[in-house]
Scaffold this active site. Structure first.
Site, PDB file in Angstrom:
ATOM      1  NE  ARG A 225      95.013  91.390  43.236  1.00 54.52           N
ATOM      2  CZ  ARG A 225      93.722  91.363  42.875  1.00 54.52           C
ATOM      3  NH1 ARG A 225      93.348  91.816  41.708  1.00 54.52           N
ATOM      4  NH2 ARG A 225      92.802  90.891  43.696  1.00 54.52           N
ATOM      5  CG  HIS A 273      91.331  96.855  40.639  1.00 58.55           C
ATOM      6  ND1 HIS A 273      92.273  96.478  41.558  1.00 58.55           N
ATOM      7  CD2 HIS A 273      90.627  95.725  40.366  1.00 58.55           C
ATOM      8  CE1 HIS A 273      92.150  95.190  41.844  1.00 58.55           C
ATOM      9  NE2 HIS A 273      91.143  94.712  41.117  1.00 58.55           N
TER      10      HIS A 273
END
Ligand code: NAP
Length: 310
Positions: A225, A273
């Site tokens: 993250r 991502h």
């Protein structure tokens, strides 16, 4: 009694999940009604994406559990209106995707592939890369994804160190844990892979101080993250040569703004991502199994610890 299951995710996802979820729920032998819309008080389970329009769980007065479609739960775990069990996604397809992405990017840096991909200039560069056994890799986060990636990397011969919150034993991996173990985990990491969740305890875990603990020229790979890394500290470490390259899949703001310095930095690779994603077929099996468990009074799989935030 028919089990009412609400599918709450962004538009477009219902079309891709309806078939696989229906098949998996039937396969589990459940009597169910699966829909993208229900009067809240009739809902037994929510199959949930945190970016769906459902943000207030209060009206779901008969809810038994929320089954997250994503591995990361930081956008739902602190929701005070959620008082029933929350399960996160551990999905074979998602895990396999992460193994492939991490292994590919570790091998890129280990083999120095860029030298030859970018250097087709007539020069005969003869430096042979070391063997994997001579390349220490550290993985921060030894959960479902960290352990799976560790197994793939050790199978290739890499010398893998894994770090987690609690103590654990993982075959062929040097395991360290807790605050005390972090410095040792970083000290040897020629390649560092971040597979931690985003929690208050992991925010900025890679900062000026911890980046300085890496061997000079280490590579940072972050499919975990964005908030795990202090961006400014990373840019400073890249510019000084303390970090040799950063391959980043996740960011504090996504999509990564076009003017963010990561895009233009010669030592940064940005991927949008895409390291891995929940796969409809395999994820539907996990959801169906959890609903079967809920109905049978058995413990749910992959329950989130709300106090730890993951
Ligand atoms: P997981 O099974 O919950 O594992 C999390 C690991 O992090 C565990 O080993 C845990 O330690 C460790 N950890 C948590 N807090 C810590 C702390 N304060 N200090 C040290 N270790 C800590 O999660 P997962 O399924 O492996 O997924 C990891 C993360 O990957 C997700 O949260 C998500 O953010 C990210 N992800 C990214 C993508 C992508 O496409 N880029 C896709 C899927 C997931 P313990 O083992 O001791 O509990």
């Amino acid at each position: 009694m028919t089990i009412n299951i609400l599918f709450a995710a962004k538009s477009g996802r219902w079309e891709t999940y309806q078939g696989p979820l229906t098949d998996a729920l039937e396969e589990a032998g459940l009597d169910f009604d699966l829909r993208p819309d229900f009067p809240p008080e009739q809902v037994d389970y929510i199959v949930y994406a945190p970016n769906s329009s459902v943000q207030d769980f209060g009206p779901f007065t008969n809810l038994k559990a929320v089954l997250n479609l994503w591995a990361g739960v930081e956008d739902v775990v602190h929701n005070d209106t959620l008082t029933v069990p929350l399960a996160r996604m551990v999905d074979h397809g998602l895990t396999q995707g992460m193994i492939e992405w991490v292994t590919g990017h570790v091998l890129r840096h280990h083999l120095g592939m860029d030298t030859h991909i970018n250097g087709q200039d007539g020069q005969w560069r003869t430096q042979v890369p070391p063997l994997a056994q001579d390349r220490p890799v550290t993985i921060l986060g030894m959960g479902a994804l960290g352990q799976a990636c560790a197994a793939a990397l050790t199978a290739l011969g890499f010398f893998v160190t894994g770090w987690s919150r609690s103590e654990k034993a993982v075959p062929q991996v040097t395991t360290l844990h807790g605050t005390d173990g972090l410095q040792s985990a970083l000290r040897t990491a020629q390649i560092l892979v971040l597979l931690l969740p985003n929690t208050p305890a992991t925010t900025d875990i890679l900062n000026a101080e911890t980046l300085a603990q890496l061997p000079r020229g280490a590579v940072v790979i972050n499919p975990g993250r964005g908030p795990l890394i202090d961006d400014t500290a990373l840019l400073t470490a890249l510019d000084s040569g303390q970090v040799g390259h950063a391959t980043l899949d996740v960011f504090r703001t996504e999509p990564l703004p076009a003017d963010h310095p990561f895009w233009a930095h010669p030592k940064v690779t940005v991927t949008p991502h895409i390291a891995s994603a929940t796969r409809e077929d395999t994820a539907s099996e996990v959801i169906a199994e959890n609903i079967r468990r809920g109905e049978a009074g058995e413990p749910f799989l992959h329950l989130v610890d709300r106090t730890l935030g993951y």
